[in-house]
Scaffold this motif. Structure first.
Motif, short mmCIF file in Angstrom:
data_model
loop_
_atom_site.label_atom_id
_atom_site.label_comp_id
_atom_site.label_asym_id
_atom_site.label_seq_id
_atom_site.Cartn_x
_atom_site.Cartn_y
_atom_site.Cartn_z
N ALA A 87 0.85 -1.19 0.00
CA ALA A 87 0.00 0.00 0.00
C ALA A 87 0.89 1.24 0.00
O ALA A 87 1.73 1.42 0.88
CB ALA A 87 -0.92 0.00 1.22
N LYS A 88 0.72 2.11 -0.99
CA LYS A 88 1.64 3.23 -1.19
C LYS A 88 1.46 4.37 -0.20
O LYS A 88 2.30 5.26 -0.11
CB LYS A 88 1.47 3.79 -2.62
CG LYS A 88 1.61 2.74 -3.72
CD LYS A 88 2.91 1.97 -3.63
CE LYS A 88 3.04 0.96 -4.75
NZ LYS A 88 4.21 0.09 -4.60
N ASN A 89 0.36 4.36 0.54
CA ASN A 89 0.11 5.44 1.51
C ASN A 89 0.47 5.03 2.93
O ASN A 89 0.02 5.66 3.89
CB ASN A 89 -1.36 5.87 1.45
CG ASN A 89 -2.32 4.70 1.70
OD1 ASN A 89 -2.00 3.56 1.41
ND2 ASN A 89 -3.48 5.01 2.23
N VAL A 90 1.28 3.99 3.09
CA VAL A 90 1.76 3.56 4.41
C VAL A 90 3.25 3.87 4.50
O VAL A 90 4.03 3.51 3.61
CB VAL A 90 1.54 2.05 4.62
CG1 VAL A 90 2.08 1.61 5.99
CG2 VAL A 90 0.06 1.69 4.48
N GLY A 91 3.64 4.59 5.56
CA GLY A 91 5.04 4.94 5.76
C GLY A 91 5.41 4.86 7.22
O GLY A 91 4.56 4.58 8.09
N LEU A 92 6.68 5.11 7.52
CA LEU A 92 7.19 5.00 8.89
C LEU A 92 7.21 6.35 9.59
O LEU A 92 7.63 7.36 9.02
CB LEU A 92 8.62 4.44 8.88
CG LEU A 92 8.81 3.05 8.27
CD1 LEU A 92 10.28 2.66 8.36
CD2 LEU A 92 7.94 2.03 8.98
#
Length: 294
Positions: free
Chosen positions: A201-206
């Motif tokens: 999923a491209k809208n998940v980040g750290l």
């Protein structure tokens, strides 16, 4: 349409939402000046937890902390039990101020081996996503959170990644970012990298959490940072500088060097007698030490 990678999606979503919100000084996001992309805000972990929403927004304005991540179960009283009318009022309060609702800081986690517990956290996260969208927020912070004793690490990290993919897809329909905080026994950067590399999923980040004695483990904070730099979301949790041995003098320049466009959110652990004044003082420290004016 050309697909975006995760970093592009997160930066584009964050920038678009900021432009739409009309925050003063948005032009600084396009400046080439060092450090100009970083913005200062507040996570209401302790400082701000006892303020109602009008007092919180006022304190952030006066401290020049123009973004806030609201924690659940605090006096500001914003949660997914709020009615549509109450959500509309929260959105209006932020729209009428220079303070941006960065989103919500939740305790939802995805390591549970009990299927019912895991499902409940996933379902709750979806409710936080809808709340953030209704209130004009930009995203939701979640936790991995642990590797249960005796469990296979690979199976747990895969399970966490699967949950993040599910909520990431759900959040994308609401224009929201999912920020995975390095927290709990999953805090070490190699474990976080193992998780995020399995997330499509491209809208998940750290969300970098500035964990004392963890982030700078071998091979050191700079190398750990570089190993996950391309996965960073738009929030960083930073803490008090006084009497801290955390290597901020290494970390902050790394963010400046990459022209980071996100938020440094003050997530403070002390209990000052005057939190509003403490917010002003710490914000000034970050500006004086690294020239962060956003």
């Amino acid at each position: 349409m050309k697909s975006l990678n995760r970093r592009s999606f997160i930066q584009t979503a964050a920038l678009s939402s900021l432009v739409l919100s009309g925050i003063p000084g948005i032009s600084s996001l396009y400046s080439a000046e060092k450090g100009s992309g970083i913005k200062m805000g507040l996570c209401t972990y302790l400082w701000g937890k006892d303020m109602d929403l009008p007092a919180l927004i006022k304190a952030c304005e006066e401290a020049r902390l123009f973004g806030v991540e609201l924690r659940c179960d605090h006096k500001h009283g914003v949660g997914f039990e709020n009615s549509p009318a109450e959500r509309k009022e929260v959105k209006k309060r932020f729209a009428d101020s220079p303070v941006d609702l960065v989103g919500f800081g939740t305790n939802e986690a995805f390591h549970y081996q009990d299927p019912e517990k895991l499902k409940k956290c996933i379902d709750n996260t979806k409710e936080w996503i809808k709340l953030s969208a209704d209130c004009g927020g930009k995203g939701v912070k979640v936790k991995p959170n642990d590797i249960p004793k005796g469990a296979d690490r690979g199976k747990i990290t895969h399970q966490i990644a699967d949950a993040l993919n599910e909520i990431g897809r759900f959040a994308a329909d609401y224009g929201q970012i999912i920020r995975l905080e390095n927290h709990g026994s999953c805090s070490p950067i190699p474990i976080m990298k193992e998780i995020i590399e399995q997330v499509s999923a491209k809208n998940v980040g750290l969300c970098w959490n500035c964990n004392q004695d963890i982030d700078d483990r071998e091979p050191g904070i700079a190398e750990n940072f570089k190993s996950v730099q391309k996965y960073l979301a738009d929030t960083v949790h930073v803490h008090e500088l006084e009497k801290s041995s955390y290597p901020y003098d290494i970390l902050v320049p790394l963010f400046i060097a990459m022209n980071y466009q996100g938020w440094f959110l003050l997530e403070c652990h002390t209990k000052p007698s005057d939190p509003a004044q403490a917010m002003k003082d710490l914000r000034k420290e970050y500006e004086a030490r690294w020239g962060i004016k956003g």
